[in-house]
Structure formats: structure tokens, C-alpha cells
Design an enzyme around this catalytic site. Structure first.
Site: not given
Ligand code: MN
Length: 420
Positions: A133, A138, A147, A204
Site C-alpha cells: 500500500y 493513493h 476517514r 487497481e
């Protein structure tokens, strides 16, 4: 070696991803044959035929059976010193100055195939698969959307390459189509969950590296040695069902939303081929812990594109990104992967995580491009998209380029079929 002047006696069309400087490795299938292969221009070259004719006899390879396997794992396990020796030997055999192979008509007739004549298979048996990640853009975009814009990155993100262990059984080669997944979602937070086809299938845009090895359980790879274990890279479409993901991912991370199919490009491009395109990584602030620190150019400048093609309609270019945006490098990822003692094997695959750039046209997923459905895309038939529709084809391509040379990956394509 001055790679930029090397020329092949096999014709290489202008803007080909596969000049003689590339020499990627893949697995081809034609007739009754399944073999390791390389590619120059639009020709696939069957390495088992070259082995039959003794073209690898002079190399220091004890067991030539690696050239007859239906996957590249055993070849990759020779280690980079030997696989790169094979790559350089192939460059020599196919360069204009060398007559050895080009004058052997029988070997040429059998070994050199038109790319249309062969089917590309999954190049490795993927034993283990990790998905990182590692793009800061991103991770920030996702944090802002789901969030808190003020604290988009979680506290660990700048200290370690966040990742999870994925599912290898559903990694498939480009050209394999994938059915829309079914699963649990909870569209209304005040109601119980429902079961049915995902309404938010996404791609992705990632790259994945493939390791050699093996290493022993309990042994960590030092960052200064990590690149010795990285054989090469492929394009990687890590399909995701965002609605399933949203409901299932707490607290252990993605599960069924990411395991219904991930698609790779068929040719593994080696780190050696990408050497001229090394570049600095983004500045890491704060400085990582010592075991993750490295100097020099550990990133690669690789242009990446995503096109979306509705059935019977021309494709639209919907994303232009670059591998160089990766905050955490491959060597940092691999070092971190093994620091607790996890062993690695030849053919293991490590996804980069979605590679988004700094601008909206460089975002590497529909989730970000359409910003949670608020900015629909318009296709060439005027239909709109916020996620992938049934029978849409997702096409990814990637290449590195300077004024002398282009090294590319070809395409990674998949069509989303209706739910079963
Ligand atoms: Mn992913």
C-alpha cells in the site's frame, strides 16, 4: 555494455516495448508445446528449442531442464547472476553482429514464432502473494475519502511499508476474463447486510515484482542485498470490489473483495532491462528506521496507463501514472517482508499497491478517479461510469523511455463478465 546501440536481426517495429535491450521472460503455449520464452519485436522465441540446438551449452548451467518447464520458477531459482547471463547470451545471439543463430535456418524456423501464433500463460506458479500500500498519494486519497482529511495517513504509514498477505490462487494472466464477484455488502448502515453481485467493481493500477530465492525461515534479507532477490516486474491489475471491501475489511483487512481475480501482464521484465531508468524515490520524512534506509536510485521511471473499453465501443484513456511515485521502494518492501523471519520462494509476487500520482488524471483506481462516485467518467458512447460495468475491458500498459530506448511490458487486459 553500450545497450543503446545494440540492434537485433529480428525486426523491431518503432515504439515496440520489446527491443533486444529488453529480453523479458514468459511462458508460451502453441500446439502441444508449453515453454519458457523471450520476445523481440513481435516474435516470441521458444527457449526450449534453443536448448535443443545446444545454444545454452556454453553457459554455466548444470541442469538445462529449466528451459523445458511449464513455469519459470526453476529458471528464476538459478539466481540473478545466471538468469542475467542467459539474458545477455540471448542478446548476443540475436544481435546483428552474431551469425551463430541467424545462419542456422532450422533452429530459427523452429524457435522463432509470430506473437499471434502463441498463447501467453501465467509465467510463474505464484506460491505466495503480498499486496503493499506504498503510494502516498493513493493512501492519502483513501484516507481523505473514508476517514479524516486532516489525518489521512494512519500513524504507521510513513514508518513501514504497510501490506497484507493476499491470495495467489486467483492471480491470472492478461486476457483472462473475470466474473463480477458476489458477496456481502451493507449499502444502508441502519439495515442488515445483503448478499448479491458487487455494484462497485474497481481496478487497481499496480506493478508487481517477482522474487528469486529461496531464503531460509528465520533469515532476514538485508536491504543492501534485497535487489539480488528481485527477478523482475509485471503490470498488475488488483481487481477490487469496493462495497464488499467496505463491509468486510475491519479489523483484519481485505478478504473476498480482493481475491476474486488479479491480472498480470505475461512478460516479466528484468531489473537489468530497467537499469537505464533508475530514479530517486520521493523524499522520506521522517527518515525510516535504519533497517529500511537506503541510498541511491532505488525507484524506476515507468509510465503507466489505464484504458477502459465498453463492449463494442472505443476505449477511453482514464489514467496516466508512473511507478516513480512509489513512496516505499521494492527493496524496502522486500526487506520489511522478511525482517521478522518470513522466508521467500522463487516466483513469489509482491504488488506495489495502487500507484496514484499527484494529479486527478494520475489516480490509479476508479474509486479515486471518480472520487467515491461524485465525478463520473464519460465513455465514447456518452455512457457514464463511476465503477466498472459488466463487459467493460480494463487495459493497462506500461513502458520506460529515454531518447535512445523504450522498454515496455505490453498489455495487461481483463474483461469483467456478469456475475455467475
Ligand atoms: Mn491492491
Amino acid at each position: 555494455m553500450k545497450t543503446e546501440i545494440m540492434k537485433s536481426w529480428i525486426e523491431v517495429p518503432e515504439n515496440s516495448d520489446f527491443p533486444i535491450q529488453n529480453i523479458p521472460f514468459g511462458i508460451i503455449s502453441y500446439g502441444q508445446t508449453v515453454s519458457p520464452a523471450t520476445r523481440i519485436g513481435n516474435k516470441a522465441i521458444d527457449l526450449s528449442v534453443l536448448a535443443d540446438f545446444g545454444f545454452f551449452d556454453e553457459l554455466d548451467i548444470e541442469d538445462l531442464s529449466v528451459f523445458y518447464q511449464p513455469v519459470l520458477n526453476e529458471f528464476i531459482s538459478l539466481g540473478k547472476k545466471k538468469t542475467n547471463m542467459v539474458r545477455q547470451h540471448l542478446q548476443k545471439l540475436f544481435s546483428v553482429e552474431c551469425r551463430e543463430l541467424q545462419d542456422n535456418q532450422k533452429a530459427c524456423d523452429l524457435a522463432i514464432l509470430s506473437i499471434e501464433e502463441v498463447q501467453m500463460l501465467l509465467p510463474v506458479n505464484v506460491g505466495d502473494y503480498t499486496d503493499f500500500y506504498s503510494s502516498i498519494e493513493h493512501a492519502t486519497n483513501v484516507g481523505v475519502m473514508f476517514r479524516d482529511p486532516a489525518n489521512a495517513l494512519l500513524p504507521n504509514w510513513r514508518h513501514l511499508p504497510v501490506g497484507y498477505h493476499g491470495r495467489s490462487s486467483s492471480i491470472v494472466v492478461s486476457g483472462t476474463n473475470i466474473h463480477r464477484p458476489k458477496g456481502q455488502t451493507r449499502p444502508d448502515d441502519k439495515q442488515p447486510p445483503v448478499f448479491g453481485p458487487s455494484k462497485q467493481v474497481d481496478f487497481e493500477l499496480e506493478m508487481a515484482f517477482i522474487t528469486s530465492g529461496p531464503t531460509k525461515l528465520g533469515e532476514a534479507i538485508d536491504i543492501s542485498q534485497a535487489e539480488e532477490f528481485i527477478f523482475g516486474l509485471v503490470l498488475f491489475n488488483d481487481l477490487s470490489a469496493r462495497d464488499i471491501q467496505k463491509w468486510e475489511y475491519v479489523p483484519l483487512g481485505p478478504f473476498l473483495s480482493k481475491s476474486f481475480g488479479s491480472v498480470i501482464s505475461p512478460w516479466i521484465v528484468t531489473i537489468e532491462a530497467l537499469e537505464p531508468f533508475r530514479t530517486e524515490s520521493p523524499l522520506q520524512e521522517p527518515k525510516p528506521l535504519p533497517y529500511l534506509q537506503h541510498d541511491g536510485k532505488n525507484n524506476f521511471d515507468i509510465h503507466l496507463e489505464v484504458l477502459l473499453k465498453p463492449e463494442n465501443i472505443e476505449s477511453s484513456l482514464i489514467c496516466k501514472s508512473n511507478y516513480k511515485y512509489m513512496y516505499w521502494s521494492m527493496v524496502q518492501q522486500l526487506t520489511h517482508q522478511t525482517v521478522a523471519g518470513c522466508n521467500i520462494n522463487p516466483g513469489d509476487m509482491y504488488g506495489s499497491g495502487t500507484i496514484s500520482g499527484p494529479t486527478p488524471d494520475s489516480y490509479g483506481s476508479m474509486l479515486e478517479i471518480c472520487w467515491k462516485g461524485t465525478k463520473p467518467l464519460t465513455m465514447k458512447d456518452e455512457s457514464s461510469r463511476i465503477f466498472v460495468h459488466d463487459n467493460d475491458t480494463i487495459i493497462m500498459n506500461g513502458h520506460a523511455q529515454n531518447k535512445d530506448l523504450r522498454i515496455g511490458f505490453g498489455e495487461c487486459t481483463t474483461k469483467i463478465l456478469p456475475a455467475k
